[in-house]
Design a protein around this motif. Structure first.
Motif, mmCIF file in Angstrom:
data_model
loop_
_atom_site.group_PDB
_atom_site.id
_atom_site.type_symbol
_atom_site.label_atom_id
_atom_site.label_comp_id
_atom_site.label_asym_id
_atom_site.label_seq_id
_atom_site.Cartn_x
_atom_site.Cartn_y
_atom_site.Cartn_z
ATOM 1 N N LYS A 7 -3.973 -1.705 -6.894
ATOM 2 C CA LYS A 7 -5.266 -1.427 -7.714
ATOM 3 C C LYS A 7 -5.361 0.230 -7.770
ATOM 4 O O LYS A 7 -5.742 0.910 -8.731
ATOM 5 C CB LYS A 7 -6.576 -1.925 -7.293
ATOM 6 C CG LYS A 7 -6.702 -3.353 -7.337
ATOM 7 C CD LYS A 7 -7.855 -3.893 -6.329
ATOM 8 C CE LYS A 7 -9.398 -3.269 -6.983
ATOM 9 N NZ LYS A 7 -10.398 -3.712 -5.998
ATOM 10 N N LYS A 8 -4.705 1.064 -6.722
ATOM 11 C CA LYS A 8 -4.627 2.022 -6.767
ATOM 12 C C LYS A 8 -3.624 2.993 -7.894
ATOM 13 O O LYS A 8 -3.699 4.136 -7.857
ATOM 14 C CB LYS A 8 -4.477 2.659 -5.422
ATOM 15 C CG LYS A 8 -5.515 2.291 -4.358
ATOM 16 C CD LYS A 8 -5.353 2.861 -2.908
ATOM 17 C CE LYS A 8 -6.464 2.679 -2.005
ATOM 18 N NZ LYS A 8 -6.277 3.122 -0.579
ATOM 19 N N LEU A 9 -2.685 2.097 -8.005
ATOM 20 C CA LEU A 9 -1.737 2.608 -9.116
ATOM 21 C C LEU A 9 -2.503 2.607 -10.613
ATOM 22 O O LEU A 9 -2.214 1.826 -11.448
ATOM 23 C CB LEU A 9 -0.557 1.596 -9.128
ATOM 24 C CG LEU A 9 0.356 1.778 -7.827
ATOM 25 C CD1 LEU A 9 1.339 0.763 -7.825
ATOM 26 C CD2 LEU A 9 0.827 3.385 -7.791
ATOM 27 N N LEU A 10 -3.134 3.584 -10.937
ATOM 28 C CA LEU A 10 -3.974 3.746 -12.169
ATOM 29 C C LEU A 10 -3.025 3.611 -13.330
ATOM 30 O O LEU A 10 -3.396 3.292 -14.510
ATOM 31 C CB LEU A 10 -4.808 5.010 -12.028
ATOM 32 C CG LEU A 10 -5.890 4.739 -10.899
ATOM 33 C CD1 LEU A 10 -6.710 6.216 -10.942
ATOM 34 C CD2 LEU A 10 -6.514 3.771 -10.916
ATOM 35 N N GLU A 38 -3.300 -6.523 -3.859
ATOM 36 C CA GLU A 38 -4.751 -5.749 -3.960
ATOM 37 C C GLU A 38 -4.255 -4.235 -3.972
ATOM 38 O O GLU A 38 -4.914 -3.548 -4.546
ATOM 39 C CB GLU A 38 -5.700 -6.312 -3.070
ATOM 40 C CG GLU A 38 -6.882 -5.535 -3.327
ATOM 41 C CD GLU A 38 -8.160 -6.278 -2.602
ATOM 42 O OE1 GLU A 38 -9.271 -5.840 -2.684
ATOM 43 O OE2 GLU A 38 -7.795 -7.205 -1.826
ATOM 44 N N PRO A 39 -3.527 -3.894 -3.212
ATOM 45 C CA PRO A 39 -3.277 -2.255 -3.162
ATOM 46 C C PRO A 39 -2.723 -1.899 -4.307
ATOM 47 O O PRO A 39 -3.037 -0.518 -4.490
ATOM 48 C CB PRO A 39 -2.188 -2.107 -1.896
ATOM 49 C CG PRO A 39 -2.357 -3.414 -0.931
ATOM 50 C CD PRO A 39 -2.758 -4.713 -1.967
ATOM 51 N N PRO A 70 2.497 7.550 -7.353
ATOM 52 C CA PRO A 70 1.289 7.576 -7.871
ATOM 53 C C PRO A 70 1.338 7.420 -9.325
ATOM 54 O O PRO A 70 0.557 7.169 -10.218
ATOM 55 C CB PRO A 70 0.471 9.006 -7.626
ATOM 56 C CG PRO A 70 1.740 9.955 -7.301
ATOM 57 C CD PRO A 70 2.803 8.925 -6.788
ATOM 58 N N GLU A 130 0.944 -1.194 -0.020
ATOM 59 C CA GLU A 130 0.005 0.165 0.048
ATOM 60 C C GLU A 130 0.961 1.323 -0.145
ATOM 61 O O GLU A 130 0.436 2.241 -0.506
ATOM 62 C CB GLU A 130 -0.939 -0.044 1.395
ATOM 63 C CG GLU A 130 -0.346 -0.032 2.354
ATOM 64 C CD GLU A 130 0.068 -1.560 3.230
ATOM 65 O OE1 GLU A 130 0.472 -1.497 4.146
ATOM 66 O OE2 GLU A 130 -0.300 -2.544 2.230
ATOM 67 N N ALA A 147 1.463 2.586 -3.570
ATOM 68 C CA ALA A 147 0.276 3.221 -4.161
ATOM 69 C C ALA A 147 0.177 4.605 -3.625
ATOM 70 O O ALA A 147 -0.537 5.667 -4.136
ATOM 71 C CB ALA A 147 -1.212 2.532 -3.899
ATOM 72 N N GLU A 148 0.392 4.797 -2.277
ATOM 73 C CA GLU A 148 0.279 6.164 -1.714
ATOM 74 C C GLU A 148 1.552 7.027 -2.057
ATOM 75 O O GLU A 148 1.333 8.075 -2.240
ATOM 76 C CB GLU A 148 0.327 5.995 -0.317
ATOM 77 C CG GLU A 148 -0.685 5.090 0.382
ATOM 78 C CD GLU A 148 -0.503 4.996 2.120
ATOM 79 O OE1 GLU A 148 0.633 5.368 2.575
ATOM 80 O OE2 GLU A 148 -1.464 4.340 2.819
ATOM 81 N N GLN A 193 -5.798 -2.319 -15.183
ATOM 82 C CA GLN A 193 -5.004 -1.357 -15.736
ATOM 83 C C GLN A 193 -3.762 -1.900 -16.623
ATOM 84 O O GLN A 193 -3.093 -1.488 -17.261
ATOM 85 C CB GLN A 193 -4.735 -0.302 -15.044
ATOM 86 C CG GLN A 193 -3.642 -0.512 -13.923
ATOM 87 C CD GLN A 193 -4.237 -0.987 -12.639
ATOM 88 O OE1 GLN A 193 -5.163 -1.897 -12.761
ATOM 89 N NE2 GLN A 193 -3.669 -0.703 -11.530
#
Length: 261
Positions: A110-113, A107-108, A88, A81, A84-85, A141
Motif C-alpha cells: 500500500k505504501k508503494l504509491l 498489505e505493505p 519508493p 515491507e 515499500a521502504e 493505486q
C-alpha cells in the motif's frame, strides 16, 4: 554461477552508478538472499531476478530510481515491507510463482504509491474468493492486476512489460550511431560495387574490341583460303585440259598409222 559473479559480469567494465538495467535471471543466491547488489547502483531502473531461489528480499539495497522489479519463480512468502521502504518509485512488480498465500501478506505494498501493475500468477493467493476485488480495494493505486484492469481489459504490452521506460538514452544514441555506421559501410560497399561495374563494362568493351579483331582476322583468313581454293581449281582445270590434249594427240597419231597401212 552465483549472484556476485553474475553481477560482475553484467557490469561489463561499467561502474554500478552507470547501470540502469540489470538482469540476474537463473543465477544462484546463497541462503535464498540477494548478494552483491548494493546502493551504489543508484541509477538502476530495471532489475530482474527470476528463478534465483530467493526466499527473502531483506538484503535488497535502497534503490530510489527502481521502477520495475521482476521476482517471479522464487520462494518468497513475505517480508514485502522491504520493497515499500527501499523502492519508493516502483511502478511494476512481478511476484508470480512465489509462495504468497494470503492477501494480508501484500498489505505493505500500500505504501508503494506509484505501483500500477502487480502480477501474482501461480501464487496460492489467487485462489481465494473475491481475490481480484479484494486486491483492488487493498491497493487502489493499481491499474492492472495479473495483466487486467478492474473491467477485465487486458493491459497493453507496454504497460505489462514496462521495458520501454527503462531504456537508456545513451544506449539509444549508441544504437543510432551503430545504425549510421552500418549505413555508411553499406554505402561504401555500393560504391565499390559501382566501381567494379564500371571496370566490368570497360573489360567487356575491350573484350568486344578483341572479338572484332578476331573476326576481321578470321575473315581475312577465309578470303585467303577461298583464293587458294580458286587457284587450286584453276590448276586442276589446266591439268585436265592438258591430259585431254595429250589423249587427242595420241588418238590422232594412231589414226595416221592406220591410214598408212
Amino acid at each position: 554461477m552465483d549472484m556476485k559473479k553474475r553481477i560482475n559480469l553484467e557490469l561489463r567494465n561499467r561502474t554500478p552508478a552507470d547501470v540502469k538495467e540489470l538482469v540476474l535471471d537463473n543465477c544462484r543466491s546463497n541462503d535464498g538472499k540477494i548478494e552483491g547488489l548494493t546502493a551504489s547502483f543508484e541509477s538502476l531502473e530495471f532489475l530482474s531476478m527470476i528463478n534465483v531461489m530467493l526466499t527473502s528480499v531483506s538484503n535488497l539495497p535502497k534503490l530510489n530510481k527502481l521502477r520495475k522489479l521482476e521476482l517471479s519463480d522464487n520462494r518468497i512468502s513475505g517480508g514485502l515491507e522491504v520493497l515499500a521502504e527501499r523502492t519508493p518509485s516502483l511502478t511494476h512488480l512481478n511476484l508470480s510463482g512465489n509462495k504468497i498465500k494470503d492477501i494480508n501478506t501484500l498489505e505493505p505494498l500500500k505504501k508503494l504509491l506509484n505501483l500500477r501493475s502487480l502480477d501474482l500468477f501461480n501464487c496460492e493467493v489467487t485462489n481465494l474468493n473475491d481475490y481480484r476485488d479484494s486486491m483492488f480495494k487493498l491497493l487502489p493505486q493499481l491499474t492492472y492486476l495479473d495483466g487486467y484492469d478492474q473491467d477485465d481489459q487486458e493491459a497493453p504490452d507496454s504497460d505489462v512489460e514496462g521495458d520501454g521506460d527503462c531504456l537508456d538514452d545513451d544506449d539509444e544514441d549508441d544504437d543510432d550511431e551503430e545504425n549510421e555506421d552500418v549505413e555508411e559501410e553499406e554505402e561504401d560497399e555500393d560504391d565499390e560495387e559501382g566501381e567494379f561495374d564500371v571496370l566490368d563494362e570497360e573489360d567487356e568493351d575491350e573484350l568486344g574490341d578483341d572479338d572484332d579483331d578476331d573476326e576481321e582476322d578470321s575473315a581475312e583468313e577465309d578470303e585467303d583460303e577461298d583464293e587458294e581454293a580458286d587457284d587450286g581449281e584453276e590448276e586442276c582445270k589446266d591439268i585436265v585440259q592438258g591430259q585431254k590434249r595429250k589423249r587427242t594427240q595420241e588418238d590422232d597419231g594412231e589414226e595416221d598409222t592406220e591410214d598408212d597401212e
